[in-house]
Design a protein around this motif. Sequence first.
Motif, PDB file in Angstrom:
ATOM      1  N   MET A  94       0.828  -1.196   0.000  1.00 12.73           N
ATOM      2  CA  MET A  94       0.000   0.000   0.000  1.00 12.73           C
ATOM      3  C   MET A  94       0.867   1.252   0.000  1.00 12.73           C
ATOM      4  SD  MET A  94      -2.992  -1.124   2.700  1.00 12.73           S
ATOM      5  CE  MET A  94      -3.624   0.554   2.856  1.00 12.73           C
ATOM      6  N   GLU A  95       1.921   1.257   0.808  1.00 14.09           N
ATOM      7  CA  GLU A  95       2.759   2.443   0.937  1.00 14.09           C
ATOM      8  C   GLU A  95       3.732   2.598  -0.224  1.00 14.09           C
ATOM      9  OE1 GLU A  95       4.616   4.586   4.731  1.00 14.09           O
ATOM     10  OE2 GLU A  95       5.788   2.825   4.159  1.00 14.09           O
ATOM     11  N   ASP A  96       4.245   1.472  -0.762  1.00 14.13           N
ATOM     12  CA  ASP A  96       5.206   1.608  -1.869  1.00 14.13           C
ATOM     13  C   ASP A  96       4.511   1.606  -3.233  1.00 14.13           C
ATOM     14  OD1 ASP A  96       4.741  -1.080  -2.679  1.00 14.13           O
ATOM     15  OD2 ASP A  96       6.439  -1.839  -1.520  1.00 14.13           O
ATOM     16  N   HIS A  97       3.177   1.561  -3.230  1.00  8.92           N
ATOM     17  CA  HIS A  97       2.349   1.738  -4.429  1.00  8.92           C
ATOM     18  C   HIS A  97       2.414   0.573  -5.416  1.00  8.92           C
ATOM     19  CE1 HIS A  97       1.672   5.674  -2.824  1.00  8.92           C
ATOM     20  NE2 HIS A  97       2.906   6.049  -3.026  1.00  8.92           N
ATOM     21  N   ARG A  98       2.832  -0.604  -4.946  1.00  5.38           N
ATOM     22  CA  ARG A  98       2.584  -1.794  -5.761  1.00  5.38           C
ATOM     23  C   ARG A  98       1.087  -2.053  -5.838  1.00  5.38           C
ATOM     24  NH1 ARG A  98       4.846  -6.261  -2.755  1.00  5.38           N
ATOM     25  NH2 ARG A  98       5.309  -4.779  -1.083  1.00  5.38           N
ATOM     26  N   VAL A  99       0.378  -1.724  -4.747  1.00  2.00           N
ATOM     27  CA  VAL A  99      -1.080  -1.775  -4.716  1.00  2.00           C
ATOM     28  C   VAL A  99      -1.596  -0.342  -4.747  1.00  2.00           C
ATOM     29  CG1 VAL A  99      -3.088  -2.333  -3.292  1.00  2.00           C
ATOM     30  CG2 VAL A  99      -1.219  -3.967  -3.486  1.00  2.00           C
ATOM     31  N   THR A 100      -2.547  -0.072  -5.631  1.00  8.47           N
ATOM     32  CA  THR A 100      -3.129   1.269  -5.733  1.00  8.47           C
ATOM     33  C   THR A 100      -4.644   1.182  -5.583  1.00  8.47           C
ATOM     34  OG1 THR A 100      -3.270   1.125  -8.147  1.00  8.47           O
ATOM     35  CG2 THR A 100      -1.278   2.114  -7.216  1.00  8.47           C
ATOM     36  N   PHE A 101      -5.253   2.301  -5.261  1.00  8.87           N
ATOM     37  CA  PHE A 101      -6.678   2.349  -4.958  1.00  8.87           C
ATOM     38  C   PHE A 101      -7.358   3.458  -5.764  1.00  8.87           C
ATOM     39  CE2 PHE A 101      -6.413  -0.445  -1.303  1.00  8.87           C
ATOM     40  CZ  PHE A 101      -5.080  -0.313  -0.918  1.00  8.87           C
ATOM     41  N   SER A 102      -8.563   3.158  -6.244  1.00  9.49           N
ATOM     42  CA  SER A 102      -9.369   4.135  -6.966  1.00  9.49           C
ATOM     43  C   SER A 102     -10.793   4.075  -6.425  1.00  9.49           C
ATOM     44  CB  SER A 102      -9.384   3.828  -8.469  1.00  9.49           C
ATOM     45  OG  SER A 102      -8.080   3.768  -8.992  1.00  9.49           O
ATOM     46  N   PHE A 103     -11.461   5.224  -6.407  1.00 10.19           N
ATOM     47  CA  PHE A 103     -12.823   5.311  -5.905  1.00 10.19           C
ATOM     48  C   PHE A 103     -13.793   5.522  -7.055  1.00 10.19           C
ATOM     49  CE2 PHE A 103     -12.087   5.446  -1.381  1.00 10.19           C
ATOM     50  CZ  PHE A 103     -10.739   5.750  -1.306  1.00 10.19           C
ATOM     51  N   LEU A 104     -14.907   4.800  -7.025  1.00 10.72           N
ATOM     52  CA  LEU A 104     -15.921   4.915  -8.070  1.00 10.72           C
ATOM     53  C   LEU A 104     -17.273   5.223  -7.444  1.00 10.72           C
ATOM     54  CD1 LEU A 104     -14.036   2.095  -8.777  1.00 10.72           C
ATOM     55  CD2 LEU A 104     -15.043   2.642 -10.974  1.00 10.72           C
ATOM     56  N   ASP A 105     -18.007   6.099  -8.105  1.00 11.31           N
ATOM     57  CA  ASP A 105     -19.340   6.472  -7.659  1.00 11.31           C
ATOM     58  C   ASP A 105     -20.148   6.861  -8.891  1.00 11.31           C
ATOM     59  OD1 ASP A 105     -21.567   7.485  -6.128  1.00 11.31           O
ATOM     60  OD2 ASP A 105     -20.196   7.827  -4.463  1.00 11.31           O
ATOM     61  N   LYS A 106     -21.330   7.390  -8.690  1.00 12.48           N
ATOM     62  CA  LYS A 106     -22.148   7.824  -9.817  1.00 12.48           C
ATOM     63  C   LYS A 106     -21.555   9.035 -10.516  1.00 12.48           C
ATOM     64  CE  LYS A 106     -26.538   6.307  -7.769  1.00 12.48           C
ATOM     65  NZ  LYS A 106     -27.872   6.762  -7.308  1.00 12.48           N
ATOM     66  N   ASN A 107     -20.713   9.782  -9.811  1.00 12.78           N
ATOM     67  CA  ASN A 107     -20.034  10.932 -10.391  1.00 12.78           C
ATOM     68  C   ASN A 107     -18.684  11.074  -9.692  1.00 12.78           C
ATOM     69  OD1 ASN A 107     -20.478  12.539  -7.912  1.00 12.78           O
ATOM     70  ND2 ASN A 107     -22.612  12.505  -8.575  1.00 12.78           N
ATOM     71  N   GLU A 108     -17.944  12.110 -10.037  1.00 15.13           N
ATOM     72  CA  GLU A 108     -16.618  12.313  -9.426  1.00 15.13           C
ATOM     73  C   GLU A 108     -16.786  12.939  -8.047  1.00 15.13           C
ATOM     74  OE1 GLU A 108     -13.427  13.711 -11.908  1.00 15.13           O
ATOM     75  OE2 GLU A 108     -14.615  13.335 -13.699  1.00 15.13           O
ATOM     76  N   TYR A 109     -17.166  12.108  -7.109  1.00  8.39           N
ATOM     77  CA  TYR A 109     -17.532  12.555  -5.772  1.00  8.39           C
ATOM     78  C   TYR A 109     -16.341  12.549  -4.811  1.00  8.39           C
ATOM     79  CZ  TYR A 109     -20.554  13.063  -1.656  1.00  8.39           C
ATOM     80  OH  TYR A 109     -21.159  13.508  -0.518  1.00  8.39           O
TER      81      TYR A 109
END
Length: 211
Positions: A94-109
Amino acid sequence: MKLFNFLLGSALSIHPFTSDAPTTVDPNKCQNIMITYGAKNKFNKLKFISESSAIVQYDVKYNADAGHDVRVDPYIGFLQFFKGKCGMDFLRAMEDHRVTFSFLDKNEYYSTEGYARFHNNGNWSKSVIQFRALGLPPAAIHQRSQIMGGGGSRPHLGTQRSDRYMLQINGLDQVDWSGVDKLVCIAGGKSASAADDNSGDDFTECALNNN
């Protein structure tokens, strides 16, 4: 099929974690932020999985004693993962960015600044990511009172008692999952929130020390 169509239509609301968290923290910063944690959330739910990525439903619980309302107000969000469920390599990834995260919703919330931090504490080790919810604009068309009451046509995902988002986790094939269950890990994060102070600061160290 409905969820697939929703995700396809929301591709522009993906915000990956790409920046490095600062190595030093202002000792006074954490005194000025109140972080509210929800109980273990039974609504965390794995939606889709592949060798390298997954989409998981997460809720941020509403708390009447907090100084913000996650259903309608802007807030700073946190999501923690723990060694017991995820193992050390996922936390480090998580910290060295081998794993990344994205958020999805009905709009760019949601917006993110890429803040992720790992705390090495033996069996109690954990990592946290930080994001921000933009909140609803004050326009009457959004029917804030109906959303808070559980009704109305919602402009973003949520329930009567929580804000809700879809979390896309990428890089699962870059993690050593020895000794842990990958599916238990990615659906086993713990959400928290704090009132948005509009500073854009990194509060991940505060979240790690707070709970």
